[in-house]
Scaffold this active site. Structure first.
Site, mmCIF file in Angstrom:
data_model
loop_
_atom_site.group_PDB
_atom_site.id
_atom_site.type_symbol
_atom_site.label_atom_id
_atom_site.label_comp_id
_atom_site.label_asym_id
_atom_site.label_seq_id
_atom_site.Cartn_x
_atom_site.Cartn_y
_atom_site.Cartn_z
ATOM 1 N N GLU A 290 -7.975 -13.653 -5.578
ATOM 2 C CA GLU A 290 -7.439 -13.778 -6.942
ATOM 3 C C GLU A 290 -6.371 -14.873 -7.029
ATOM 4 O OE1 GLU A 290 -6.850 -11.438 -4.803
ATOM 5 O OE2 GLU A 290 -4.760 -10.782 -4.860
ATOM 6 N N HIS B 129 -6.754 -12.640 -0.382
ATOM 7 C CA HIS B 129 -6.493 -12.568 -1.829
ATOM 8 C C HIS B 129 -7.284 -13.624 -2.595
ATOM 9 C CE1 HIS B 129 -2.868 -9.949 -1.655
ATOM 10 N NE2 HIS B 129 -2.757 -10.459 -0.443
ATOM 11 N N ARG C 235 0.767 -10.989 4.708
ATOM 12 C CA ARG C 235 1.073 -9.728 5.409
ATOM 13 C C ARG C 235 -0.169 -8.823 5.407
ATOM 14 N NH1 ARG C 235 4.959 -6.683 3.020
ATOM 15 N NH2 ARG C 235 5.387 -5.704 5.013
ATOM 16 N N SER D 68 0.817 -1.222 0.000
ATOM 17 C CA SER D 68 0.000 0.000 0.000
ATOM 18 C C SER D 68 0.846 1.266 0.000
ATOM 19 C CB SER D 68 -0.952 0.004 1.194
ATOM 20 O OG SER D 68 -0.231 -0.075 2.405
ATOM 21 N N CYS E 44 -6.514 -6.697 0.217
ATOM 22 C CA CYS E 44 -5.295 -6.543 1.014
ATOM 23 C C CYS E 44 -4.753 -5.109 0.958
ATOM 24 C CB CYS E 44 -4.266 -7.590 0.610
ATOM 25 S SG CYS E 44 -3.045 -7.871 1.890
HETATM 26 N N1 GLN Z 1 1.350 -5.417 3.906
HETATM 27 C C1 GLN Z 1 0.988 -4.877 2.643
HETATM 28 C C2 GLN Z 1 0.730 -3.375 2.707
HETATM 29 O O1 GLN Z 1 0.944 -2.750 3.667
HETATM 30 C C3 GLN Z 1 -0.218 -5.552 2.064
HETATM 31 C C4 GLN Z 1 0.122 -6.956 1.674
HETATM 32 C C5 GLN Z 1 -0.656 -7.489 0.522
HETATM 33 O O2 GLN Z 1 -1.318 -6.768 -0.221
HETATM 34 N N2 GLN Z 1 -0.529 -8.764 0.333
HETATM 35 O O3 GLN Z 1 0.280 -2.811 1.769
#
Ligand code: GLN
Length: 208
Positions: A192, A190, A142, A53, A83
């Site tokens: 996808e 996810h 994550r 992100s 996510c």
């Molecule tokens: N930890 C990631 C973030 O802060 C997100 C992880 C993911 O999209 N698989 O954006």
């Protein structure tokens, strides 16, 4: 004018773009990569993929997409974030970078990388409201969770009790990981990546 087959853009600055394009097309939608404001202007809906992100936030600024995308989301464009996409759509991020930009659209506070290092990736089965049949196999990488949700936010799925017994994750059970507010849908996991099209189908169904 509404098109018969909606055109869904997938934000293609970074992350798992191709997987979303494929899933959307398998659901009968037309999917196109979006990197420029003119491309954004031509779509009916958007998917914000998983990735990072903070990086996506920076690239949104670089590619002059931050403000136009914010405006479309505020205007009610159907948008699905998975996510990192969920993080971008949140009103507020905990454990983000101070300069990380939010698109808004979801009246939630999310915690980034919430599950901690011990279980920074895991899979579990989730019952998701609006998805009939078997539970959804959810892949978390994550991932964030929703720490606080406003009254207008519908929680579609929460972390089951048995999921993560690893250290430091006692607080995980019951956290929302799929939410919807108006035309905005977000999952911390996810879909996808699994070949199960039901979350994408849920999103595409809102466009018809
Ligand atoms: N930890 C990631 C973030 O802060 C997100 C992880 C993911 O999209 N698989 O954006």
């Amino acid at each position: 004018m509404a098109r018969v087959v909606p055109v869904i853009g997938v934000l293609a600055l970074q992350g798992d773009v191709r997987e979303h394009v494929r899933a959307l097309e398998e659901c009968g939608a037309r999917a196109v990569a979006v990197r420029r404001p003119a491309e954004l202007a031509a779509v009916d809906a958007m998917v914000l993929p998983g990735g990072e992100s903070t990086t996506m936030s920076r690239l949104l600024v670089t590619f002059d997409l931050l403000e136009p995308l914010r405006a479309r989301v505020a205007d009610g464009m159907p948008t699905y974030g998975s996510c990192a996409g969920m993080i971008l759509l949140a009103r507020e991020v905990l454990d983000g970078r101070p300069d990380q930009e939010q698109l808004g659209g979801l009246d939630v506070v999310v915690r980034r990388n919430a599950f901690g290092r011990q279980v920074d990736s895991f899979e579990t089965d989730l019952d998701v409201t609006g998805v009939p049949g078997d539970p959804v196999r959810a892949v978390f990488i994550r991932a964030p969770w929703v720490e606080k949700a406003g009254d207008d936010v519908e929680v579609l799925a929460t972390v089951p009790d048995h999921t993560v017994s690893g250290a430091g994750t006692g607080a995980a059970a019951g956290r929302p990981v799929a939410v919807r507010q108006g035309s905005v849908l977000a999952t911390a996991f996810h879909p996808e990546l699994t070949g199960d099209l039901r979350i994408h189908a849920l999103f595409v169904a809102t466009l018809r």
